[in-house]
Design an enzyme around this catalytic site. Sequence first.
Site, mmCIF file in Angstrom:
data_model
loop_
_atom_site.group_PDB
_atom_site.id
_atom_site.type_symbol
_atom_site.label_atom_id
_atom_site.label_comp_id
_atom_site.label_asym_id
_atom_site.label_seq_id
_atom_site.Cartn_x
_atom_site.Cartn_y
_atom_site.Cartn_z
ATOM 1 N N GLU A 1 0.823 -1.207 0.000
ATOM 2 C CA GLU A 1 0.000 0.000 0.000
ATOM 3 C C GLU A 1 0.865 1.268 0.000
ATOM 4 O OE1 GLU A 1 -3.214 0.427 -0.105
ATOM 5 O OE2 GLU A 1 -3.537 2.461 0.651
ATOM 6 N N ASP A 2 1.911 1.288 0.816
ATOM 7 C CA ASP A 2 2.626 2.542 1.063
ATOM 8 C C ASP A 2 4.004 2.655 0.422
ATOM 9 O OD1 ASP A 2 0.479 3.252 2.559
ATOM 10 O OD2 ASP A 2 1.377 2.749 4.490
#
Length: 746
Positions: free
Chosen positions: A94-95
């Site tokens: 996700e990051d």
Amino acid sequence: MNSESNKLSSEEETRMIDSAFEALLDGYIHSNHRQKTEVIKRAFAFARQAHQGVRRRSGEPYIMHPIAVATIVSQEIGLGSTSICSALLHDVVEDTDYTVEDIEAQFGGKVARIVDGLTKISGGIFADMTSTQAENVRKLLLTMGDDIRVVLIKMADRLHNMRTLASMPPQKQYKIAGETLYLYAPLAHRLGLFAIKTELEDLSFKYEHPEVYRQIEQKIASTATQRNQVFNHFAAPIRERLDQMGLRYEFKARVKSCYSIWKKMERKHVPFEEVYDLYAARIVFECPDDTREAGMCWDIYNAIAAAYPNKFHTGRLRDWVVNPKANGYRALHVTVMGPDGNWVEVQIRSQRMDDVDEHGLAAHWKYKIGSEAEDSALTGWLQTVQDILKNPEPNALDFLDTIKLNLFASEIQVFTPKGDLMRLPKDATVLDMAFTLHSEIGTHCIAGKVNHKLVPLSQRLNNGDQVEVLTSHSQQPKPEWEKFLVTARGKTRLRAALRHRRRAIINEGESKLRNWLMANGIEMNSDTLMRIVNTEHVAGKDELLFMIGNGEIAVSDQLLRKVRPQQSTSLLDRFWRNPFAPAKGKDGADAQQHDIDTREIYELRTTDGVSNYLIAPCCSPIPGDDVLGCIDDEGRVVVHKRECPTAMLLKAGQGGRLVQTTWAGTGRKFPASVYVEGIDRMGILQEIIYIISTNMAIYLRSLNIRADQGVFRCDLDVLIEDATVIANLCKRLKKVKGVGTAVRIN
Ligand code: MN
């Protein structure tokens, strides 16, 4: 928080990260899982490097969050190395720039799939649009079906975010706290994660009502000493006996959480001081032999009974030992009147049961016992969720309601005629049970037998009931049934069946109309359809076809006029210009509407589904009844039964408006009701329904049955053409063995 004074040097930060990871690893090594520390170390190194240089809002290095989540996963939920690795890596895709493929290459398919699932549901649940919100919930639940660990790790993630919510800006706090209370806490409850559910609720409550939270917290603290005294006084005689038995146990007072106290205050409208059952107590005993678990619970029960003779609340004994709740909860609950005059609930359970309660079913994996009852309970619930997802509600709000309903419901246990146990939510009905057994049983359910007594399908069930579902081939699902259903599965299955049935009727109507038009040399195109739709005043094409399929609109010669208006006769023309003129009038077309000729006999007719009269709702006459007409202010003929009290009044007061009427051929069906009474016996209902639906092909609209002490009473609502049909029906019903009365009622 002053970030300057808290700022750590980079060496200090490294030490903090290392020691947090050491603690995680240490906890894992002391768990019952197979020892796979190597892969956990690799996952940690990977995540640490991926999140390098990134900080959370609180100023902490980002990696502290995945470590915390992994620690919850390991120590509070009890999961193993695959889940710990996935938790450490949960925010990487996700990051950061790493992909699921990277994870797969390093850690294999299992971890990659879990991380992928977590990435897909990383967005919030709440959205501006209900439909988006529903979609988010759907996504979350779908991943749960794929691998339950995805949702368990998501729970841990949410719990850590809630624990660190203080560093978020207020508007985000509200949103996250709201979501938690709305979805995550109930979901934790359903998954049997009791400790996490309680903490999530308390934290949400704290951010949503900070002031009330603080007050309750303070009151709990200030009453602690007094509560302890009461508890010790209460526990002493029980302890004495348990010690004599040579048990190893822990006996603790339990205080309700702030949130549950507040809920009780709100629900019962009482101040803190009156939420007296603040105290529940718990006995957790050591049990070296699993087969003795249940027996020891009852031994302890007997010890309490000896300490407090005749002080038991008989209505509040709960045996969840033999029949655990769907979320796996097991314990024996008894409620005893304490020496200070307050009820105290004592929960009796083994160390293992306690662990399951705190950590959820996941804790079983630790023990690798996996009793079948508990496994199937969770599987059953997951099956329900899958079911809901497979038959998606077209309406997003309905979908959310259905899901919520399923998360919150507390349960009852009932038995099938063969004695098999079934779990249903509180307030579930016979119909709920029918739908839970199978869609087909639900849609054909006509009634039930609870403890051998005949009951309507709307009957609510109680704990311990033995329930038999009665079905009939001719029964069809009805929209009204929805109000009898409390289970999500039932509602979903009913709605699906109704949609399915409606579709079938529409198709039937379509081929009926098409064949009939073809026989009359007319092509069925949208033009033809729209013309009929407009003249029939129905909502649209589907509605028209539905009503034709249903028999509510007849395909008769009169319908032809709509598709071929040029063929209308001059007589029909005249009728349509003034449908309320007397049929035998000299020149009806020119007659004034309110110019009532009481000597004329009005012909009551329905042409092309439109009637030139209204049926009085007070007495609902049908063709064949002796009726009279009354011209209302708009010049319409309202038809009453002769013996109708309203008609009597009209006769007295408005004699000048009354006209004689006669029934002409009708293309319409009328609602009528029949009351049947008789001696209850097995199969009588099926026979009655067979006569109505199959034998006489009468359209049955609803059926309401009550049975009491061997006598059954039944109201039938049917659609029929005229009074002779209903007279015939009553005659035939009376021939059914056991039926004493069968009469038409209003
Ligand atoms: Mn996270």
